[in-house]
Design an enzyme around this catalytic site. Structure first.
Site, PDB file in Angstrom:
ATOM      1  N   HIS A  48       0.862  -0.808   0.234  1.00 57.58           N
ATOM      2  CA  HIS A  48      -0.076   0.066  -0.232  1.00 57.58           C
ATOM      3  C   HIS A  48       0.781   1.262   0.112  1.00 57.58           C
ATOM      4  CE1 HIS A  48      -4.007  -2.172   1.113  1.00 57.58           C
ATOM      5  NE2 HIS A  48      -3.238  -2.891   1.036  1.00 57.58           N
ATOM      6  N   GLU A 102       1.253   4.031   1.672  1.00 57.55           N
ATOM      7  CA  GLU A 102       1.227   4.198   3.243  1.00 57.55           C
ATOM      8  C   GLU A 102       2.260   3.162   3.612  1.00 57.55           C
ATOM      9  OE1 GLU A 102      -3.500   4.913   3.507  1.00 57.55           O
ATOM     10  OE2 GLU A 102      -1.777   3.558   2.548  1.00 57.55           O
ATOM     11  N   CYS A 155      -3.149  -0.330   6.951  1.00 55.86           N
ATOM     12  CA  CYS A 155      -2.360   1.474   6.924  1.00 55.86           C
ATOM     13  C   CYS A 155      -1.880   2.286   8.695  1.00 55.86           C
ATOM     14  CB  CYS A 155      -2.091   1.734   5.556  1.00 55.86           C
ATOM     15  SG  CYS A 155      -2.040   0.854   4.545  1.00 55.86           S
ATOM     16  N   CYS A 165      -6.769   2.011   5.491  1.00 56.62           N
ATOM     17  CA  CYS A 165      -7.400   0.936   5.851  1.00 56.62           C
ATOM     18  C   CYS A 165      -7.167   0.698   6.845  1.00 56.62           C
ATOM     19  CB  CYS A 165      -6.911   0.579   4.415  1.00 56.62           C
ATOM     20  SG  CYS A 165      -5.128  -0.826   4.600  1.00 56.62           S
TER      21      CYS A 165
END
Length: 145
Positions: free
Chosen positions: A46, A48, A79, A76
């Site tokens: 991801h 992040e 993260c 999410c």
């Protein structure tokens, strides 16, 4: 947020969901990331997490104190957990995520009182542009635009 949007465009160019992130420390970007799940076949790739890893390497520390994280889509649960664990004090995000948002939409892990660290959250920064980028991507993917 514009720099995070540039990262999202890099993801889109790779046919990844256009999500981008930057981490700022002392007014300079020290971490950049964009979604790479499809490219790397890695569910952890991801934006992040990539930016957090880069920022931690830059500072040679796992605590990202005095940093701000800018991301185009609400974090999410994974993260949000990484943000709390890395002690980032502020998250600024573009648009909400009705399916996985954990900065206030489905739940708020970033400000959960039972954790030993809470994050200041600013939402809706360049919301229309961040949202449009995602909407257009999925329309193209479905062949409707």
């Amino acid at each position: 947020m514009r720099a995070a949007m540039e990262e999202a465009q890099k993801a889109e160019a790779k046919l990844e969901v256009p999500i981008g992130c930057v981490i700022v420390w002392q007014d300079q970007i020290i971490g950049r990331g964009h979604n790479l799940r499809e490219t790397t076949c890695d569910p952890l790739a991801h934006a992040e997490l990539i930016a957090i890893k880069q920022a931690s390497e830059h500072l040679e520390a796992w605590r990202l104190l005095d940093c701000r994280l800018y991301v185009t889509l609400e974090p999410c649960p994974m993260c949000a957990g990484a943000i709390v664990q890395s002690r980032i004090p502020q998250v600024i995000y573009g648009t909400t995520d009705p399916k996985a948002g954990c900065a206030g939409t489905l739940m708020n892990l970033l400000q959960e009182e039972r954790f030993n660290h809470r994050v200041d959250v600013v939402s809706g920064v360049l919301q229309e542009e961040c949202s449009a980028m995602l909407t257009q991507f999925f329309r193209k993917l479905r062949g409707k635009g």
